[in-house]
Design a protein around this motif. Structure first.
Motif, PDB file in Angstrom:
ATOM      1  N   LEU A 198       8.064  15.714  -2.284  1.00  0.00           N
ATOM      2  CA  LEU A 198       8.247  14.259  -2.676  1.00  0.00           C
ATOM      3  C   LEU A 198       7.729  13.935  -1.346  1.00  0.00           C
ATOM      4  O   LEU A 198       8.104  13.873  -0.564  1.00  0.00           O
ATOM      5  CB  LEU A 198       9.000  14.169  -3.477  1.00  0.00           C
ATOM      6  CG  LEU A 198       9.805  12.314  -3.361  1.00  0.00           C
ATOM      7  CD1 LEU A 198       8.843  12.061  -4.801  1.00  0.00           C
ATOM      8  CD2 LEU A 198      11.293  11.875  -3.909  1.00  0.00           C
ATOM      9  N   ILE A 199       6.778  12.746  -1.614  1.00  0.00           N
ATOM     10  CA  ILE A 199       5.860  12.002  -0.300  1.00  0.00           C
ATOM     11  C   ILE A 199       6.712  11.072  -1.295  1.00  0.00           C
ATOM     12  O   ILE A 199       5.423  10.527  -2.122  1.00  0.00           O
ATOM     13  CB  ILE A 199       4.365  12.649  -0.207  1.00  0.00           C
ATOM     14  CG1 ILE A 199       4.609  13.960   0.146  1.00  0.00           C
ATOM     15  CG2 ILE A 199       4.048  11.202   0.829  1.00  0.00           C
ATOM     16  CD1 ILE A 199       2.975  14.354   0.341  1.00  0.00           C
ATOM     17  N   ALA A 200       6.957  10.009  -0.093  1.00  0.00           N
ATOM     18  CA  ALA A 200       7.806   8.763  -0.489  1.00  0.00           C
ATOM     19  C   ALA A 200       7.339   7.342   0.890  1.00  0.00           C
ATOM     20  O   ALA A 200       8.123   7.976   1.724  1.00  0.00           O
ATOM     21  CB  ALA A 200       8.885   8.457  -0.979  1.00  0.00           C
ATOM     22  N   GLY A 201       6.258   6.660   0.854  1.00  0.00           N
ATOM     23  CA  GLY A 201       5.696   6.216   1.892  1.00  0.00           C
ATOM     24  C   GLY A 201       5.317   7.434   3.355  1.00  0.00           C
ATOM     25  O   GLY A 201       4.926   8.144   3.104  1.00  0.00           O
ATOM     26  N   GLU A 202       6.369   7.232   4.132  1.00  0.00           N
ATOM     27  CA  GLU A 202       6.317   7.925   4.970  1.00  0.00           C
ATOM     28  C   GLU A 202       7.140   9.562   5.373  1.00  0.00           C
ATOM     29  O   GLU A 202       7.031  10.621   5.768  1.00  0.00           O
ATOM     30  CB  GLU A 202       6.580   7.190   7.008  1.00  0.00           C
ATOM     31  CG  GLU A 202       6.136   6.088   7.116  1.00  0.00           C
ATOM     32  CD  GLU A 202       4.392   6.291   7.017  1.00  0.00           C
ATOM     33  OE1 GLU A 202       4.001   7.754   8.080  1.00  0.00           O
ATOM     34  OE2 GLU A 202       3.068   6.376   6.738  1.00  0.00           O
ATOM     35  N   ALA A 203       7.845   8.856   4.623  1.00  0.00           N
ATOM     36  CA  ALA A 203       9.060   9.852   4.814  1.00  0.00           C
ATOM     37  C   ALA A 203       8.135  11.742   3.346  1.00  0.00           C
ATOM     38  O   ALA A 203       7.720  11.489   2.520  1.00  0.00           O
ATOM     39  CB  ALA A 203      10.151  10.198   3.204  1.00  0.00           C
TER      40      ALA A 203
ATOM     41  N   SER B 108       0.758  -0.741   0.150  1.00  0.00           N
ATOM     42  CA  SER B 108      -0.100   0.296  -0.161  1.00  0.00           C
ATOM     43  C   SER B 108       0.466   1.353  -0.260  1.00  0.00           C
ATOM     44  O   SER B 108      -0.046   2.229  -0.510  1.00  0.00           O
ATOM     45  CB  SER B 108      -1.109  -0.288   0.999  1.00  0.00           C
ATOM     46  OG  SER B 108      -0.148   0.373   2.392  1.00  0.00           O
ATOM     47  N   VAL B 109       2.029   1.016  -0.223  1.00  0.00           N
ATOM     48  CA  VAL B 109       3.011   2.287   0.518  1.00  0.00           C
ATOM     49  C   VAL B 109       3.612   3.010  -1.150  1.00  0.00           C
ATOM     50  O   VAL B 109       2.307   2.709  -2.729  1.00  0.00           O
ATOM     51  CB  VAL B 109       4.110   2.144   0.583  1.00  0.00           C
ATOM     52  CG1 VAL B 109       4.785   1.709  -0.894  1.00  0.00           C
ATOM     53  CG2 VAL B 109       5.146   3.018   0.701  1.00  0.00           C
ATOM     54  N   ARG B 110       2.883   4.433  -1.086  1.00  0.00           N
ATOM     55  CA  ARG B 110       2.878   5.250  -2.423  1.00  0.00           C
ATOM     56  C   ARG B 110       3.381   6.618  -2.479  1.00  0.00           C
ATOM     57  O   ARG B 110       4.585   6.654  -1.788  1.00  0.00           O
ATOM     58  CB  ARG B 110       1.204   6.215  -2.349  1.00  0.00           C
ATOM     59  CG  ARG B 110       0.652   5.834  -2.469  1.00  0.00           C
ATOM     60  CD  ARG B 110      -1.185   6.207  -2.472  1.00  0.00           C
ATOM     61  NE  ARG B 110      -0.952   7.196  -1.941  1.00  0.00           N
ATOM     62  CZ  ARG B 110      -2.557   7.992  -1.216  1.00  0.00           C
ATOM     63  NH1 ARG B 110      -2.557   8.004  -2.468  1.00  0.00           N
ATOM     64  NH2 ARG B 110      -2.142   8.688  -0.414  1.00  0.00           N
TER      65      ARG B 110
END
Length: 155
Positions: A71-76, A61-63
């Motif tokens: 830039l949003i990558a997972g929790e970052a 489910s990671v986006r």
């Protein structure tokens, strides 16, 4: 704040074979519980399949998104102004950056079932992270979205 010129969103879903493994996990639980009767066996089939399917779904489910100036990558979440050059990694190079070339300080959003990736430098001097390693099925589109968002922020 304006929207980026090339918005990007990707969900790193688990491969189809993982759903078969989920079913096989349920069958295994059913076989384990078979000596206790039909109802426990059916419960094991349903419960084992459901638990394995939830695990596969949550892992997939990671986006990765480029939204406005971030830039949003997972929790970052990192502003695109803190990012340097993006390097598209073909399967062999991506494998090298996952293994012997990897830096322990880097942010790795990796999924081994996705062969291609994007390596993005972090140029913020206050951030100890040297680069982001992002597994992606569309590294060219992601690199272009990051470039477009950076250009929109500097304009």
């Amino acid at each position: 704040m304006q929207l980026s010129a090339a918005p990007y969103e990707e969900r790193l879903t688990a491969p189809r074979s993982w759903w078969l493994v989920s079913l096989l996990t349920g069958v295994s639980m059913a076989l384990i519980l078979l000596p206790f009767g039909i109802l426990p066996m059916l419960g094991g089939l349903a419960g084992g399949t459901a638990v394995a399917a939830v695990a596969a779904s949550s892992y997939g489910s990671v986006r990765i998104r480029v939204v406005n100036d971030s830039l949003i990558a997972g929790e970052a979440k990192i502003p695109v102004t803190a990012l340097g050059e993006a390097e598209i990694l073909e399967p062999e190079e991506a494998r090298a950056w996952r293994t012997h070339k990897a830096d322990t300080r880097a942010f790795l959003l990796l999924r081994a079932y996705i062969p291609t990736a994007l390596r993005v430098e972090v140029i913020d001097p206050a951030d100890p992270t040297p680069y982001l390693y992002l597994s992606t099925r569309e590294p060219e589109r992601l690199a272009e979205a990051i470039r477009a968002a950076k250009a929109a922020c500097t304009a």
